[in-house]
Design an enzyme around this catalytic site. Structure first.
Site, mmCIF file in Angstrom:
data_model
loop_
_atom_site.group_PDB
_atom_site.id
_atom_site.type_symbol
_atom_site.label_atom_id
_atom_site.label_comp_id
_atom_site.label_asym_id
_atom_site.label_seq_id
_atom_site.Cartn_x
_atom_site.Cartn_y
_atom_site.Cartn_z
ATOM 1 N N ARG A 112 21.733 -5.107 -43.177
ATOM 2 C CA ARG A 112 20.475 -5.664 -43.686
ATOM 3 C C ARG A 112 20.186 -5.107 -45.084
ATOM 4 N NH1 ARG A 112 16.666 -9.615 -43.803
ATOM 5 N NH2 ARG A 112 14.553 -8.759 -43.995
ATOM 6 N N GLU A 167 12.883 3.668 -8.081
ATOM 7 C CA GLU A 167 13.560 4.845 -7.510
ATOM 8 C C GLU A 167 12.921 6.148 -8.004
ATOM 9 O OE1 GLU A 167 17.870 4.420 -7.458
ATOM 10 O OE2 GLU A 167 17.538 2.282 -7.217
ATOM 11 N N SER A 226 8.535 8.331 -13.337
ATOM 12 C CA SER A 226 8.778 9.591 -14.064
ATOM 13 C C SER A 226 7.871 10.715 -13.574
ATOM 14 C CB SER A 226 8.565 9.374 -15.563
ATOM 15 O OG SER A 226 9.562 8.519 -16.063
ATOM 16 N N GLY A 283 4.135 2.793 -2.244
ATOM 17 C CA GLY A 283 5.257 2.733 -3.189
ATOM 18 C C GLY A 283 5.838 4.117 -3.368
ATOM 19 N N GLY A 285 0.802 -1.233 0.000
ATOM 20 C CA GLY A 285 0.000 0.000 0.000
ATOM 21 C C GLY A 285 0.829 1.274 0.000
ATOM 22 N N TRP A 344 8.312 -5.886 -3.828
ATOM 23 C CA TRP A 344 9.151 -5.436 -4.955
ATOM 24 C C TRP A 344 10.614 -5.314 -4.532
ATOM 25 C CZ3 TRP A 344 5.262 -6.491 -7.613
ATOM 26 C CH2 TRP A 344 4.029 -5.854 -7.491
HETATM 27 C C1 LIG Z 1 12.624 -3.613 -10.939
HETATM 28 C C2 LIG Z 1 12.180 -2.980 -9.673
HETATM 29 C C3 LIG Z 1 12.957 -3.093 -8.531
HETATM 30 C C4 LIG Z 1 12.519 -2.542 -7.337
HETATM 31 N N1 LIG Z 1 13.293 -2.697 -6.229
HETATM 32 C C5 LIG Z 1 12.867 -2.206 -5.051
HETATM 33 C C6 LIG Z 1 13.649 -2.395 -3.872
HETATM 34 O O1 LIG Z 1 14.727 -2.988 -3.902
HETATM 35 N N2 LIG Z 1 13.174 -1.908 -2.694
HETATM 36 C C7 LIG Z 1 11.985 -1.234 -2.620
HETATM 37 O O2 LIG Z 1 11.633 -0.808 -1.535
HETATM 38 N N3 LIG Z 1 11.223 -1.032 -3.721
HETATM 39 C C8 LIG Z 1 11.634 -1.502 -4.934
HETATM 40 N N4 LIG Z 1 10.875 -1.313 -6.065
HETATM 41 C C9 LIG Z 1 9.592 -0.629 -5.954
HETATM 42 C C10 LIG Z 1 9.631 0.770 -6.520
HETATM 43 O O3 LIG Z 1 10.357 1.610 -5.690
HETATM 44 C C11 LIG Z 1 8.168 1.195 -6.708
HETATM 45 O O4 LIG Z 1 7.645 0.445 -7.784
HETATM 46 C C12 LIG Z 1 8.019 2.673 -6.983
HETATM 47 O O5 LIG Z 1 8.348 3.431 -5.852
HETATM 48 C C13 LIG Z 1 6.574 3.008 -7.393
HETATM 49 O O6 LIG Z 1 5.683 2.503 -6.444
HETATM 50 P P1 LIG Z 1 4.467 1.568 -6.911
HETATM 51 O O7 LIG Z 1 5.002 0.536 -7.842
HETATM 52 O O8 LIG Z 1 3.767 1.117 -5.698
HETATM 53 O O9 LIG Z 1 3.536 2.512 -7.767
HETATM 54 P P2 LIG Z 1 2.450 3.538 -7.215
HETATM 55 O O10 LIG Z 1 3.012 4.355 -6.122
HETATM 56 O O11 LIG Z 1 1.181 2.819 -7.000
HETATM 57 O O12 LIG Z 1 2.291 4.460 -8.488
HETATM 58 C C14 LIG Z 1 1.744 3.916 -9.704
HETATM 59 C C15 LIG Z 1 1.869 4.957 -10.792
HETATM 60 O O13 LIG Z 1 1.115 6.104 -10.430
HETATM 61 C C16 LIG Z 1 1.742 7.258 -10.945
HETATM 62 N N5 LIG Z 1 2.046 8.171 -9.837
HETATM 63 C C17 LIG Z 1 2.511 7.876 -8.607
HETATM 64 N N6 LIG Z 1 2.722 8.998 -7.891
HETATM 65 C C18 LIG Z 1 2.366 10.022 -8.678
HETATM 66 C C19 LIG Z 1 2.374 11.435 -8.537
HETATM 67 N N7 LIG Z 1 2.784 12.008 -7.397
HETATM 68 N N8 LIG Z 1 1.938 12.186 -9.579
HETATM 69 C C20 LIG Z 1 1.526 11.616 -10.741
HETATM 70 N N9 LIG Z 1 1.532 10.285 -10.940
HETATM 71 C C21 LIG Z 1 1.941 9.503 -9.942
HETATM 72 C C22 LIG Z 1 3.011 6.789 -11.667
HETATM 73 O O14 LIG Z 1 2.749 6.618 -13.040
HETATM 74 C C23 LIG Z 1 3.280 5.460 -11.011
HETATM 75 O O15 LIG Z 1 4.047 4.605 -11.849
HETATM 76 C C24 LIG Z 1 11.299 -1.842 -7.283
HETATM 77 C C25 LIG Z 1 10.521 -1.700 -8.444
HETATM 78 C C26 LIG Z 1 10.955 -2.258 -9.628
HETATM 79 C C27 LIG Z 1 10.095 -2.078 -10.859
#
Ligand SMILES: Cc1cc2nc3c(=O)[nH]c(=O)nc-3n(C[C@H](O)[C@H](O)[C@H](O)COP(=O)(O)OP(=O)(O)OC[C@H]3O[C@@H](n4cnc5c(N)ncnc54)[C@H](O)[C@@H]3O)c2cc1C
Length: 383
Positions: A274, A369, A372, A140, A138, A165
């Site tokens: 190619r 990290e 975008s 990210g 819940g 993740w």
């Molecule tokens: C390959 C990989 C490795 C990872 N490794 C780690 C790790 O080692 N440790 C760890 O703790 N985490 C890790 N992560 C998690 C990563 O940090 C999260 O995926 C990231 O912080 C985004 O959180 P979420 O996936 O929950 O997306 P959410 O927070 O649910 O966001 C989903 C989408 O909503 C949009 N969004 C979010 N916030 C905003 C905003 N403020 N304004 C506009 N749009 C927004 C973006 O498009 C975003 O992609 C990893 C992720 C990947 C893909």
């Protein structure tokens, strides 16, 4: 592959770099080049096993040595160059390297002398794998919403909750964990902990990824830690997490450059050989325009990355530069890889081919990290 392929010599020649960086680029380029064939033939079916192997290789060859407790301060340009070369040659080498670097940064910047001397040697010789466990099902992008709890108990804490993740989560020996020690939700009341990944009550469940890598969900059930496990100040866990992520941001741009440069060189090579319409793909104006756009994007990404890394190393205000570099380089790498697949045609979609793998590998950089959109918000805040 020639050792210098991963880098643009015109960028390295800029006064933003020192000779030590140019020598490093040559060394790591050569090291990766020597392993390129073995890496290409590697079976990635068990990403945890590959992650361990990569860690051992990186440690034995000294590429993690600078993470040790008594080493000079961080060198962001060196970090970016290492990631660029590793990503150019092998996604999993870059992945493993980057996570060790993240975890060591948290400890070296926020740990006590005792914690640094206890934890860093194993990270620096590749015998112990680290993991940085911040994200939750819940929480990210919005880490302040973390609910994972650490309840004070005697002279220590009891940890309960789920982290997800987590890179290297299924091979980790040591986890840096962000937990709520105070009232929530909100940015205050979070604390960072150093947790032995073999502790009773900690379970790792691997997660399959678009590009295979050691990635896991971690469940903590009554995991007990002592008070010496607190990393940094109690209640300052979000500060620790954001400091580490901000410092690492430019290095994600470095990795993006590696992926993008590899895709460009593969596409250019393919276009030159190619045959099409009595000539070569590389003679067609639209293909030439596509290659030109890739080259411009790579130059822009490299310059932004160099500026951010240089500013960090010289102690300048670097946060906005790091965000700009991460945003531009990762978005550009996605476009470059996509254009490269287009130039390959159907051959770019063959499962397991270098182009198809790059297409899958580069996608995560625009999410981890800081997605975008979040990075755009931080840049806008600094305007
Ligand atoms: C390959 C990989 C490795 C990872 N490794 C780690 C790790 O080692 N440790 C760890 O703790 N985490 C890790 N992560 C998690 C990563 O940090 C999260 O995926 C990231 O912080 C985004 O959180 P979420 O996936 O929950 O997306 P959410 O927070 O649910 O966001 C989903 C989408 O909503 C949009 N969004 C979010 N916030 C905003 C905003 N403020 N304004 C506009 N749009 C927004 C973006 O498009 C975003 O992609 C990893 C992720 C990947 C893909």
């Amino acid at each position: 592959m020639s050792p210098s392929e991963a880098f643009d010599p015109d960028i390295l020649a800029l006064p933003l770099y020192d000779n030590i960086h140019r020598a490093l680029a040559a060394d790591i380029g050569e090291w990766c080049g020597d392993r390129a064939e073995a890496w290409a033939a590697m079976d990635t079916g068990d990403p945890a096993a590959v992650g361990r192997t990569m860690l051992t290789e990186l440690g034995r060859s000294g590429w993690l040595r600078h993470l040790g407790p008594d080493q000079p301060g961080p060198d962001t340009r060196a970090l970016c160059l290492r990631r660029q070369a590793l990503a150019y040659h092998e996604d999993l080498a870059d992945f493993t390297y980057s996570i060790q670097e993240l975890v060591a940064t948290a400890i070296s910047r926020h740990g006590t002398a005792e914690q640094r001397h206890r934890e860093l040697p194993g990270l620096a010789d590749g015998t112990r794998a680290g993991a940085l466990a911040l994200s939750e099902p819940g929480a990210g992008s919005d880490l302040a919403a973390a609910v994972f709890e650490a309840i004070p108990d005697g002279d220590g804490f009891v940890l309960n909750g789920t982290k997800t993740w987590i890179a290297q989560g299924d091979i980790a020996d040591l986890c840096v964990v962000l937990a709520r020690t105070g009232d929530g939700p909100g940015p205050l009341g979070l604390t960072a902990f150093l947790v032995d990944a073999r502790a009773a009550g900690l379970r790792a469940e691997p997660i399959g990824a678009i590009a295979p890598r050691s990635w896991a969900e971690l469940t903590f059930t009554d995991v007990r830690v002592g008070s010496e496990a607190v990393l940094g100040e109690r209640g300052q866990g979000l500060v620790v997490a954001l400091d580490v992520l901000e410092r690492a941001r430019t290095s994600v741009a470095g990795a993006a450059l590696g992926f993008g440069r590899r895709a460009f060189r593969l596409a250019r090579g393919h276009a030159r050989t190619r045959k099409a319409y009595g000539g070569r793909l590389a003679d067609l104006q639209l293909v030439r325009a596509s290659l030109a756009k890739m080259d411009v994007e790579l130059s822009a990404a490299a310059l932004l990355t160099s500026r951010a890394a240089w500013a960090t190393d010289l102690g300048h205000d670097y946060a906005k530069h790091a965000s700009t570099a991460k945003l531009y380089a990762t978005e550009a790498a996605g476009e470059i890889v996509d254009r490269a697949v287009q130039i390959f045609g159907a051959a770019g979609l063959v499962a397991g081919s270098p182009m198809e793998r790059l297409y899958r590998q580069v996608r995560s950089l625009r999410i981890y990290e800081g997605p975008s959109e979040v990075i755009e918000m931080t840049i806008a805040d600094a305007l």
